[in-house]
Design an enzyme around this catalytic site. Structure first.
Site, short mmCIF file in Angstrom:
data_model
loop_
_atom_site.label_atom_id
_atom_site.label_comp_id
_atom_site.label_asym_id
_atom_site.label_seq_id
_atom_site.Cartn_x
_atom_site.Cartn_y
_atom_site.Cartn_z
N PHE A 84 0.86 -1.20 0.00
CA PHE A 84 0.00 0.00 0.00
C PHE A 84 0.89 1.24 0.00
O PHE A 84 0.77 2.14 0.82
CB PHE A 84 -0.96 -0.02 1.20
CG PHE A 84 -2.17 0.85 1.03
CD1 PHE A 84 -3.16 0.48 0.13
CD2 PHE A 84 -2.32 2.03 1.75
CE1 PHE A 84 -4.29 1.28 -0.04
CE2 PHE A 84 -3.45 2.84 1.59
CZ PHE A 84 -4.43 2.46 0.70
N THR A 91 3.92 -4.68 -4.43
CA THR A 91 4.97 -4.65 -3.40
C THR A 91 6.29 -4.29 -4.08
O THR A 91 6.34 -4.01 -5.28
CB THR A 91 5.06 -6.01 -2.67
OG1 THR A 91 5.51 -7.01 -3.58
CG2 THR A 91 3.69 -6.43 -2.11
N LYS A 102 8.19 -5.48 -11.39
CA LYS A 102 9.05 -6.05 -12.44
C LYS A 102 9.64 -7.41 -12.06
O LYS A 102 9.95 -8.21 -12.94
CB LYS A 102 10.21 -5.08 -12.73
CG LYS A 102 9.77 -3.75 -13.29
CD LYS A 102 10.93 -2.80 -13.50
CE LYS A 102 11.45 -2.21 -12.21
NZ LYS A 102 10.54 -1.26 -11.54
N GLU A 147 16.45 7.54 -5.96
CA GLU A 147 16.56 6.98 -4.61
C GLU A 147 17.84 7.49 -3.94
O GLU A 147 18.75 7.98 -4.61
CB GLU A 147 16.65 5.45 -4.68
CG GLU A 147 15.61 4.78 -5.54
CD GLU A 147 14.31 4.53 -4.79
OE1 GLU A 147 14.33 4.54 -3.54
OE2 GLU A 147 13.28 4.36 -5.46
N ASP A 188 17.62 -1.40 -13.50
CA ASP A 188 16.17 -1.31 -13.65
C ASP A 188 15.77 -1.56 -15.11
O ASP A 188 14.83 -2.30 -15.40
CB ASP A 188 15.70 0.08 -13.18
CG ASP A 188 14.25 0.33 -13.51
OD1 ASP A 188 13.38 -0.29 -12.89
OD2 ASP A 188 13.98 1.14 -14.42
N LYS A 210 13.41 -4.54 -17.46
CA LYS A 210 12.38 -4.20 -18.44
C LYS A 210 12.71 -4.78 -19.81
O LYS A 210 11.82 -5.23 -20.54
CB LYS A 210 12.20 -2.68 -18.51
CG LYS A 210 11.61 -2.12 -17.21
CD LYS A 210 11.77 -0.61 -17.10
CE LYS A 210 11.12 -0.09 -15.82
NZ LYS A 210 11.49 1.30 -15.53
N GLY A 245 5.24 7.53 -11.74
CA GLY A 245 4.17 8.35 -11.16
C GLY A 245 3.14 7.45 -10.51
O GLY A 245 2.83 6.39 -11.01
#
Lengths: 351, 351
Positions: free
Chosen positions: B11, B99, B128, B212, B223, B227, B325
């Site tokens: 959440f 999560t 991912k 970060e 990252d 993808k 976003g």
């Protein structure tokens, strides 16, 4: 394996390219898409007509010379067109309509679409006329007979902008769009950036086959106006006729305007756009606009097309791709058939 | 009206944004999309958990403070997470898994996906990890139980690139792709074009919340590597693990490199790409590349993402849009649910 019987109306570059794809790729499509296509009839104003319910030889069809009446040289062929016969009596499951665009009343293509849909035969079309002028009634007719009316190729050839917006952006709240929707005028503007004046740029576009002998529909924005009406009606719930779209072309743009724009790192583009207003009405226009370098459409040069959808949840989404081309537009017809097939397959799964 | 009962795992920003959308837009969705959503359970490592099979108050949920154990302040809530209970006993039709991404083994998210799919409960995820590492087995599991496993948000947040390529470009023969798939590194490169050095640009990105505290995963390409594996496997039929993707980040790019590029009107971009080779193998990599100004990706600045698909029939198709976003990524979950709904509706039509 599903086999769709396809009738082709108009045998210019687009349906001829589709026929060549059928000749070359049916076995690949069987594996990848789950269906094959068989041409059962063709009618063309210039080449004539031919019907064979058992299927025509796609390779032989694709090789027919572009000479008046040349379908008569094929076994069973005829030098005269026979649109109604092909639609009503070829046994087609799907009609691929790619005759010329009539921006005034959409005829005779709209009648061809009606004849098909009335019979419950689905229509895939690249023709802006019937879609810009009569989409609502044709969609209602299709719904009433269980047929589908699909027209991805009416805007940006096979680049999947209509289906992207309707299906994949569903729920994002599209509030408007703006696009470079005519490759000829964009090519002319790009040529002017390279130093030509308007007339010289048009002449170059004509020499390269990008522009018609009469370039009016392209450079005065009339072609874009049809596309804006199609998109505004389909995506924003407008009920616009093409003439409701305020329209200004690029013929007044001068070499001086282009040079001035370059000084501030901006570019003139012919933009077709529509936007939902606060009162729920839709404003729509075609006009040359000065785009800053950070606009996603600014860098789109030459004959390429692009469109930016404004959405509430996702912000702007821009798609850049082919706006014309025979194979690229034939792919739109294929994509429409894929959509019909997937819908049919999903519907059938539970039965 | 169809109502889907949704359980939320994690959440953070994304599922909280989805909850706020549910609170604000359910009646609009009933009209536009043909369904409403009801949250029946939430579990979060930090906030705790809560279940109500009759539906939780979405507005109250969305307003829960981001304080450890704060679900305990809600009626029936608990300060401890309870992922398994929420998955197995909340009665959810759909699990929205958001999560944290674990790039090593995809856990615990992959286990959460398995628990759901085993029960025939569909999973929509923006994570991912499970997709890059276990998509094949999770899709097979979903198929075996009649559930769906959807993950549009794993690449470019809600910008619909996976579904565009798989559904709308079907038949176009995608031969490869290249993309700007990480907003942080693209923002850093754009800042360097504006005069900052690499460290200054990273510090700025951190100050603005784009990067970060440890920017390694973004600027070193890790990252993007996830993808690229996701897209290569899904669209090109590769069977790559993320570590199979050759990976080089942007930390070696200097202000001097940026300045040299500008002199030739080119720009450095961190590009993730994959391409089908002549022998059928798939080459895939992440690396800084020097793009000329006429490349459709060249003008994509700041935190925006973009991808160009290479296709045989349609040429290049580029999509530019949000890559991150909270609301944009929550829209991906909504779009996955729209896809599940449309599939289900189509399947039911003939029954």
């Amino acid at each position: 394996m599903t086999e769709y019987k396809v009738a082709l109306l108009g045998f210019g570059g687009v349906n001829r390219a589709l026929t060549q794809l059928i000749a070359d790729r049916n076995s690949r499509w069987a594996d990848e898409l789950g269906f094959t296509l068989k041409v059962v009839g063709v009618s063309d104003l210039y080449l004539g007509s031919i019907i064979d319910k058992d299927g025509l030889d796609a390779q032989a069809l694709a090789a027919v010379p572009a000479v008046k009446g040349s379908f008569a040289t094929l076994p069973g062929g005829n030098a005269e067109p026979a649109n109604e016969t092909v639609i009503r009596f070829s046994g087609a499951d799907i009609v691929a309509e790619a005759t010329f665009t009539n921006p005034v009343d959409g005829e005779p293509a709209t009648t061809f679409c009606r004849w098909s849909l009335e019979k419950g035969v689905s229509v895939v079309t690249t023709n802006k006329g019937p879609v810009a002028l009569h989409a609502q009634s044709l969609k209602a007719l299709a719904q009433s007979t269980g047929a589908r009316f699909e027209f991805e190729g009416a805007v940006m050839s096979g680049t999947p902008v209509i289906r992207l917006a309707k299906e994949l952006l569903a729920g994002s709240q599209i509030t408007g769009f703006k696009g470079i929707l005519n490759g000829t005028s964009n090519f002319v503007l790009s040529s002017m950036e390279n130093g030509l004046d308007f007339c010289g740029a048009v002449a170059q576009a004509q020499a390269l086959g990008y522009a018609e002998a009469d370039p009016t529909a392209d450079v005065e924005g009339h072609d874009v106006r049809l596309k804006v009406a199609i998109l505004a009606n389909e995506l924003l719930g407008a009920q616009l006729k093409p003439n409701d779209v305020v329209c200004k072309g690029i013929s007044q743009i001068t070499a001086g305007n282009i040079a001035e724009a370059a000084k501030v790192n901006a570019r003139w583009k012919l933009i077709g756009s529509a936007e939902k207003q606060a009162d729920g009405s839709i404003s729509a226009s075609v006009s040359p606009q000065l785009l800053p370098a950070d606009d996603a459409l600014s860098a789109v040069s030459g004959a390429t097309n692009a469109i930016t959808f404004a959405t509430t949840l996702l912000g702007p989404v821009t798609v850049v791709g082919a706006g014309a081309g025979r194979v690229e537009t034939a792919f739109a017809l294929l994509a429409d058939i894929v959509s019909i097939h997937n819908h049919k397959t999903a519907s059938g799964k539970s039965s």
